[in-house]
Design a protein around this motif. Structure first.
Motif, mmCIF file in Angstrom:
data_model
loop_
_atom_site.group_PDB
_atom_site.id
_atom_site.type_symbol
_atom_site.label_atom_id
_atom_site.label_comp_id
_atom_site.label_asym_id
_atom_site.label_seq_id
_atom_site.Cartn_x
_atom_site.Cartn_y
_atom_site.Cartn_z
ATOM 1 N N LEU A 11 0.818 -1.212 0.000
ATOM 2 C CA LEU A 11 0.000 0.000 0.000
ATOM 3 C C LEU A 11 0.851 1.261 0.000
ATOM 4 O O LEU A 11 0.511 2.249 -0.648
ATOM 5 C CB LEU A 11 -0.947 -0.001 1.193
ATOM 6 N N CYS A 12 1.954 1.240 0.708
ATOM 7 C CA CYS A 12 2.831 2.406 0.743
ATOM 8 C C CYS A 12 3.466 2.667 -0.615
ATOM 9 O O CYS A 12 3.582 3.805 -1.046
ATOM 10 C CB CYS A 12 3.920 2.231 1.793
ATOM 11 N N THR A 13 3.894 1.617 -1.306
ATOM 12 C CA THR A 13 4.529 1.812 -2.600
ATOM 13 C C THR A 13 3.528 2.206 -3.667
ATOM 14 O O THR A 13 3.854 2.966 -4.572
ATOM 15 C CB THR A 13 5.290 0.550 -3.045
ATOM 16 N N VAL A 14 2.301 1.734 -3.570
ATOM 17 C CA VAL A 14 1.292 2.082 -4.565
ATOM 18 C C VAL A 14 0.758 3.490 -4.337
ATOM 19 O O VAL A 14 0.530 4.237 -5.273
ATOM 20 C CB VAL A 14 0.140 1.045 -4.543
ATOM 21 N N SER A 15 0.557 3.881 -3.090
ATOM 22 C CA SER A 15 -0.078 5.161 -2.795
ATOM 23 C C SER A 15 0.891 6.342 -2.773
ATOM 24 O O SER A 15 0.443 7.481 -2.719
ATOM 25 C CB SER A 15 -0.810 5.079 -1.463
ATOM 26 N N CYS A 16 2.192 6.128 -2.809
ATOM 27 C CA CYS A 16 3.154 7.223 -2.788
ATOM 28 C C CYS A 16 3.107 7.971 -4.115
ATOM 29 O O CYS A 16 3.171 7.365 -5.178
ATOM 30 C CB CYS A 16 4.564 6.708 -2.536
ATOM 31 N N LYS A 17 3.014 9.278 -4.036
ATOM 32 C CA LYS A 17 2.951 10.114 -5.224
ATOM 33 C C LYS A 17 4.333 10.691 -5.457
ATOM 34 O O LYS A 17 4.875 11.382 -4.594
ATOM 35 C CB LYS A 17 1.905 11.196 -5.037
ATOM 36 N N LYS A 18 4.897 10.412 -6.625
ATOM 37 C CA LYS A 18 6.252 10.851 -6.913
ATOM 38 C C LYS A 18 6.364 11.371 -8.332
ATOM 39 O O LYS A 18 5.713 10.883 -9.241
ATOM 40 C CB LYS A 18 7.242 9.696 -6.735
ATOM 41 N N TYR A 19 7.225 12.378 -8.471
ATOM 42 C CA TYR A 19 7.671 12.806 -9.788
ATOM 43 C C TYR A 19 8.918 11.999 -10.118
ATOM 44 O O TYR A 19 9.746 11.744 -9.245
ATOM 45 C CB TYR A 19 8.044 14.290 -9.787
ATOM 46 N N VAL A 20 9.057 11.619 -11.361
ATOM 47 C CA VAL A 20 10.266 10.949 -11.820
ATOM 48 C C VAL A 20 11.018 11.957 -12.678
ATOM 49 O O VAL A 20 10.545 12.356 -13.743
ATOM 50 C CB VAL A 20 9.930 9.675 -12.630
ATOM 51 N N VAL A 21 12.172 12.395 -12.192
ATOM 52 C CA VAL A 21 12.920 13.463 -12.853
ATOM 53 C C VAL A 21 14.243 12.902 -13.356
ATOM 54 O O VAL A 21 15.006 12.313 -12.592
ATOM 55 C CB VAL A 21 13.171 14.647 -11.892
ATOM 56 N N SER A 22 14.503 13.083 -14.654
ATOM 57 C CA SER A 22 15.750 12.637 -15.280
ATOM 58 C C SER A 22 16.586 13.861 -15.631
ATOM 59 O O SER A 22 16.110 14.770 -16.317
ATOM 60 C CB SER A 22 15.464 11.823 -16.538
ATOM 61 N N PHE A 23 17.820 13.874 -15.167
ATOM 62 C CA PHE A 23 18.738 14.968 -15.440
ATOM 63 C C PHE A 23 19.707 14.528 -16.524
ATOM 64 O O PHE A 23 20.426 13.542 -16.360
ATOM 65 C CB PHE A 23 19.510 15.361 -14.177
#
Length: 121
Positions: A11-23
């Motif tokens: 549940l923690c991995t599914v519900s975490c909201k993240k941006y994926v940023v590539s530099f």
């Protein structure tokens, strides 16, 4: 107990909201060892050191946790200049940040935003 712990992790991995940023790591040697400070909603979240390469550019990808859906402020500070970008979650979940120097020697930081992953070769 093990099932409950496993459920909590899922549940923690599914519900975490993240941006994926590539530099993008630059091909211009003038940008070698340039330090970028990344802020999300005015909170410092990451330091990135660019490593210039003479071959094809490479990418360093990081995940930035966000408080929720909606509009957020992404700031990239390089040297004495701060670049501000408005990003929306989840519409613009995947972000690519590029840096370059123009003919007059001025540093620019640009971003690409989209809802699906970037394909790097």
């Amino acid at each position: 107990m093990k099932k409950l712990l496993l459920l909590l992790i899922v549940l923690c991995t599914v519900s975490c909201k993240k941006y994926v940023v590539s530099f993008e790591q630059p091909t211009d040697m003038k940008l070698d060892n340039l330090k970028l400070e990344v802020f999300l909603d005015k909170e410092k979240v990451q330091d990135i050191n660019l490593k210039a390469t003479e071959a094809l550019p490479t990418y360093e990808t990081v995940s930035l946790s966000t408080s929720g859906e909606g509009k957020h402020l992404l700031q990239v500070k390089a040297k004495d200049t701060t670049f501000n970008f408005d990003v929306k979650y989840p519409e613009e979940k995947y972000i690519m940040v590029t840096t370059h120097i123009n003919n007059k020697g001025k540093l620019h930081v640009g971003i690409l935003k989209q809802n699906y992953k970037f394909r790097f070769r």
